[in-house]
Design a protein around this motif. Structure first.
Motif, PDB file in Angstrom:
ATOM      1  N   ASP A 223      22.707 -20.726  11.239  1.00 57.14           N
ATOM      2  CA  ASP A 223      22.115 -21.308  10.032  1.00 57.14           C
ATOM      3  C   ASP A 223      20.619 -20.975   9.911  1.00 57.14           C
ATOM      4  O   ASP A 223      19.792 -21.835   9.625  1.00 57.14           O
ATOM      5  N   LEU A 224      20.281 -19.700  10.160  1.00 55.86           N
ATOM      6  CA  LEU A 224      18.878 -19.272  10.090  1.00 55.86           C
ATOM      7  C   LEU A 224      18.662 -18.352   8.894  1.00 55.86           C
ATOM      8  O   LEU A 224      19.463 -17.443   8.649  1.00 55.86           O
ATOM      9  N   PRO A 225      17.559 -18.520   8.169  1.00 59.87           N
ATOM     10  CA  PRO A 225      17.210 -17.517   7.156  1.00 59.87           C
ATOM     11  C   PRO A 225      16.763 -16.221   7.827  1.00 59.87           C
ATOM     12  O   PRO A 225      16.383 -16.212   9.000  1.00 59.87           O
ATOM     13  N   MET A 226      16.812 -15.145   7.046  1.00 58.60           N
ATOM     14  CA  MET A 226      16.336 -13.838   7.509  1.00 58.60           C
ATOM     15  C   MET A 226      15.107 -13.472   6.682  1.00 58.60           C
ATOM     16  O   MET A 226      15.182 -13.439   5.446  1.00 58.60           O
ATOM     17  N   ALA A 227      13.981 -13.230   7.347  1.00 54.59           N
ATOM     18  CA  ALA A 227      12.771 -12.819   6.611  1.00 54.59           C
ATOM     19  C   ALA A 227      12.689 -11.299   6.593  1.00 54.59           C
ATOM     20  O   ALA A 227      12.756 -10.650   7.644  1.00 54.59           O
ATOM     21  N   LEU A 228      12.546 -10.732   5.391  1.00 60.36           N
ATOM     22  CA  LEU A 228      12.400  -9.285   5.232  1.00 60.36           C
ATOM     23  C   LEU A 228      10.995  -9.016   4.717  1.00 60.36           C
ATOM     24  O   LEU A 228      10.604  -9.512   3.664  1.00 60.36           O
ATOM     25  N   MET A 229      10.228  -8.246   5.485  1.00 62.18           N
ATOM     26  CA  MET A 229       8.856  -7.891   5.089  1.00 62.18           C
ATOM     27  C   MET A 229       8.878  -6.386   4.830  1.00 62.18           C
ATOM     28  O   MET A 229       8.994  -5.581   5.760  1.00 62.18           O
ATOM     29  N   ILE A 230       8.780  -6.038   3.548  1.00 62.06           N
ATOM     30  CA  ILE A 230       9.154  -4.683   3.147  1.00 62.06           C
ATOM     31  C   ILE A 230       7.965  -3.895   2.603  1.00 62.06           C
ATOM     32  O   ILE A 230       7.205  -4.407   1.766  1.00 62.06           O
ATOM     33  N   GLY A 231       7.843  -2.650   3.058  1.00 60.49           N
ATOM     34  CA  GLY A 231       6.848  -1.757   2.455  1.00 60.49           C
ATOM     35  C   GLY A 231       5.857  -1.135   3.424  1.00 60.49           C
ATOM     36  O   GLY A 231       4.946  -0.436   2.992  1.00 60.49           O
ATOM     37  N   VAL A 232       6.043  -1.368   4.737  1.00 61.60           N
ATOM     38  CA  VAL A 232       5.039  -0.845   5.670  1.00 61.60           C
ATOM     39  C   VAL A 232       5.394   0.575   6.132  1.00 61.60           C
ATOM     40  O   VAL A 232       6.538   0.849   6.489  1.00 61.60           O
ATOM     41  N   ARG A 233       4.401   1.453   6.073  1.00 58.27           N
ATOM     42  CA  ARG A 233       4.555   2.798   6.649  1.00 58.27           C
ATOM     43  C   ARG A 233       3.790   2.802   7.952  1.00 58.27           C
ATOM     44  O   ARG A 233       2.561   2.902   7.952  1.00 58.27           O
ATOM     45  N   ARG A 234       4.524   2.645   9.033  1.00 61.87           N
ATOM     46  CA  ARG A 234       3.867   2.534  10.335  1.00 61.87           C
ATOM     47  C   ARG A 234       3.188   3.846  10.710  1.00 61.87           C
ATOM     48  O   ARG A 234       3.735   4.931  10.504  1.00 61.87           O
ATOM     49  N   GLN A 235       2.022   3.727  11.262  1.00 61.97           N
ATOM     50  CA  GLN A 235       1.310   4.830  11.914  1.00 61.97           C
ATOM     51  C   GLN A 235       1.103   6.060  11.028  1.00 61.97           C
ATOM     52  O   GLN A 235       1.403   7.179  11.422  1.00 61.97           O
ATOM     53  N   VAL A 236       0.569   5.839   9.843  1.00 61.92           N
ATOM     54  CA  VAL A 236       0.216   6.998   9.015  1.00 61.92           C
ATOM     55  C   VAL A 236      -0.989   7.720   9.614  1.00 61.92           C
ATOM     56  O   VAL A 236      -1.184   8.907   9.396  1.00 61.92           O
TER      57      VAL A 236
ATOM     58  N   MET B 196      -3.367   0.162  15.925  1.00 58.51           N
ATOM     59  CA  MET B 196      -2.838  -0.876  15.016  1.00 58.51           C
ATOM     60  C   MET B 196      -3.423  -0.782  13.617  1.00 58.51           C
ATOM     61  O   MET B 196      -2.822  -1.239  12.647  1.00 58.51           O
ATOM     62  N   ALA B 197      -4.618  -0.223  13.519  1.00 65.39           N
ATOM     63  CA  ALA B 197      -5.250  -0.099  12.192  1.00 65.39           C
ATOM     64  C   ALA B 197      -4.695   1.095  11.419  1.00 65.39           C
ATOM     65  O   ALA B 197      -5.111   1.357  10.300  1.00 65.39           O
ATOM     66  N   GLY B 198      -3.755   1.810  12.034  1.00 65.52           N
ATOM     67  CA  GLY B 198      -3.278   3.053  11.432  1.00 65.52           C
ATOM     68  C   GLY B 198      -2.032   2.928  10.569  1.00 65.52           C
ATOM     69  O   GLY B 198      -1.452   3.919  10.154  1.00 65.52           O
ATOM     70  N   ASP B 199      -1.586   1.668  10.299  1.00 68.85           N
ATOM     71  CA  ASP B 199      -0.396   1.492   9.453  1.00 68.85           C
ATOM     72  C   ASP B 199      -0.776   1.530   7.976  1.00 68.85           C
ATOM     73  O   ASP B 199      -1.828   1.004   7.586  1.00 68.85           O
ATOM     74  N   GLY B 200       0.100   2.111   7.175  1.00 69.87           N
ATOM     75  CA  GLY B 200      -0.130   2.158   5.725  1.00 69.87           C
ATOM     76  C   GLY B 200       0.993   1.466   4.984  1.00 69.87           C
ATOM     77  O   GLY B 200       1.714   0.626   5.543  1.00 69.87           O
ATOM     78  N   MET B 201       1.177   1.824   3.767  1.00 65.91           N
ATOM     79  CA  MET B 201       2.178   1.144   2.952  1.00 65.91           C
ATOM     80  C   MET B 201       2.671   2.036   1.823  1.00 65.91           C
ATOM     81  O   MET B 201       2.105   3.089   1.558  1.00 65.91           O
ATOM     82  N   GLY B 202       3.745   1.605   1.186  1.00 68.56           N
ATOM     83  CA  GLY B 202       4.244   2.332   0.027  1.00 68.56           C
ATOM     84  C   GLY B 202       5.130   1.416  -0.795  1.00 68.56           C
ATOM     85  O   GLY B 202       5.560   0.353  -0.337  1.00 68.56           O
ATOM     86  N   ARG B 203       5.412   1.856  -1.986  1.00 69.09           N
ATOM     87  CA  ARG B 203       6.263   1.079  -2.886  1.00 69.09           C
ATOM     88  C   ARG B 203       7.718   1.237  -2.456  1.00 69.09           C
ATOM     89  O   ARG B 203       8.172   2.345  -2.186  1.00 69.09           O
TER      90      ARG B 203
END
Ligand code: RAT
Ligand code: ZN
Length: 424
Positions: A260-273, A279-286
């Motif tokens: 009975d647990l929700p699932m959290a989805l965190m969407i849009g990270v481009r790891r290690q661009v 750790m400061a090297g992650d980016g993002m995209g649509r």
């Protein structure tokens, strides 16, 4: 005839609305549903103090824009030298005007410390003298929160060593079971499960799915998480004929239903661009919202918390949430946690979803960040919420303090408590 809803309090006047909302926000303790903080029992993982505040990866990314130091040279410095360099570069030689830099100033100011020192020694002395038993409640009070949900990784060797020794659950720091290494990095982690006695293989075939469920149930019982969570790249697709889809569909979501647990989805990270920045090297995209839509449609018996990293996805997320009651949008995450974008996102969420979402989480990694992240949230969201009430008054409905309190409770506490099926 008696009105159905007897509101005992007087209506709030239009010109008192900003102040009234501000007061309710200030006096309500929020639940911080996603942080990277740790309970004192997991103390060696917990970060706090001036050197950690300054070497936060958000600020490290900014350092390289203002200093000629190379990443290699920077990583060769000690933590203290890195903090000194960041202070000198971003706070002395430049005005700390960015969201992350201003945050450090807000923290120092809230703790009555000098915000314009040229050497960090006096600040270090202050932080070193703090006793966690008093300091944590003081910070929670200053931040206006009652709980900080942790991010707990059952495949992080340092963290699991602590859990395996037996960790008491801590009501101020509930756990969240983070499974990025299973859903995103199976190739490099299945062997670790195998070494722990789980019968799994590289292709996640055979008994793998059953064994991943056994692994999850062991960690659910150990950590007692409020939800499971994963971060996904902007390019993820669902459904797809791949390992991630199979493990998600056949192992993770059935376990969420079982416990009975929700699932959290965190969407849009481009790891290690830019890997040199670590750790400061992650980016993002649509991301393609059709994937979220397909998940919501296929799993009506699962509850999802959803946060998107790209500004361009925020409006679509509101629309998808209007179609699927099993989706609960939450937070303005990472690169969209800036004043101007939080304002915009919160307004569009209120307009499209009423109060059926969770406006913010802190994502704090360093204890003292709770102060500035939650101050920013109250300061930014207060006028946005007040504006909605003013429009409502103009359209003919009175608003009382009780109404505001009920809405603030929903947004910052009970929507989450109801989603996790727990209210305390
Ligand atoms: O916001 C952050 O600190 C990021 O580094 C990430 O940890 C992100 O919040 C995440 O949870 O993946
Ligand atoms: Zn995070």
């Amino acid at each position: 005839m008696m009105p159905l809803h007897m509101n005992t309090q007087p209506a709030i006047a239009m010109d008192r609305m900003d102040a009234a909302v501000e007061e309710v926000l200030a006096s309500t303790a929020f639940i911080d549903i996603h942080t990277h903080l740790f309970s004192p029992a997991l103390g060696s993982l917990g970060l706090w103090g001036i050197d950690e505040l300054l070497t936060y990866h958000y600020l490290e990314a900014e350092l390289f824009r203002f200093s000629s130091i190379t990443p290699d040279q920077y990583w060769n410095l000690s933590k203290i030298q890195r903090a000194d360099l960041i202070w000198k570069t971003l706070f002395v030689e430049n005005t700390p005007i960015s969201e992350a830099a201003r945050g450090v100033i807000a923290v120092l100011n809230a703790l009555n410390l000098d915000t314009s020192v040229t050497s960090l020694e006096s600040l270090r002395a202050f932080f070193c003298s703090q006793q966690m038993a008093d300091y944590i409640p003081r910070l929670f009070h200053l931040a206006g929160i009652s709980h900080a949900v942790m991010t707990n990784d059952p495949l992080d060797p340092e963290e699991t060593a602590l859990w395996n020794r037996g960790i008491e659950t801590d009501s101020m720091f509930p756990a969240a079971l983070r499974i990025d290494r299973i859903l995103n990095q199976w190739e490099s982690h299945h062997a670790i499960l195998a070494s722990q006695g789980y019968v799994v293989d590289a292709a996640a075939r055979g008994s793998s799915v059953k064994e991943v469920r056994r692994f999850l149930s062991v960690w659910i019982q150990r950590m007692k998480p409020l939800y499971m969570a994963v971060s996904w790249p902007d390019a993820f697709e669902f459904p797809k004929d791949d390992l991630r889809t199979r493990l998600f569909r056949e192992a993770v979501l059935p376990s969420c239903r079982e416990f009975d647990l929700p699932m959290a989805l965190m969407i849009g990270v481009r790891r290690q661009v830019n890997p040199a920045l670590r750790m400061a090297g992650d980016g993002m995209g649509r991301a393609d919202m059709r994937a979220v839509q397909n998940i919501a449609l296929e799993f009506p018996d699962n509850r999802f918390l959803i946060s998107m990293l790209s500004r361009e996805n925020q409006h679509e997320l509101c629309v998808v949430a209007r179609k699927f009651r099993n989706l609960l949008p939450f937070g303005c995450w990472w690169f969209v946690n800036t004043t101007s974008i939080v304002e915009e996102i919160t307004r569009e969420r209120l307009e499209l979803l009423g109060t059926s979402f969770i406006p913010q989480h802190s994502d704090a990694r360093i204890l003292e960040q709770l102060i500035y992240k939650w101050r920013n949230t109250r300061r930014t969201i207060g006028p946005v919420l007040a504006q909605q009430y003013k429009l409502l008054i103009a359209d003919g409905r009175q608003i009382t303090r009780e109404d505001v309190q009920r809405d603030v409770n929903r947004l910052f506490r009970t929507n989450f408590e109801n989603w996790i099926h727990r209210a305390d």
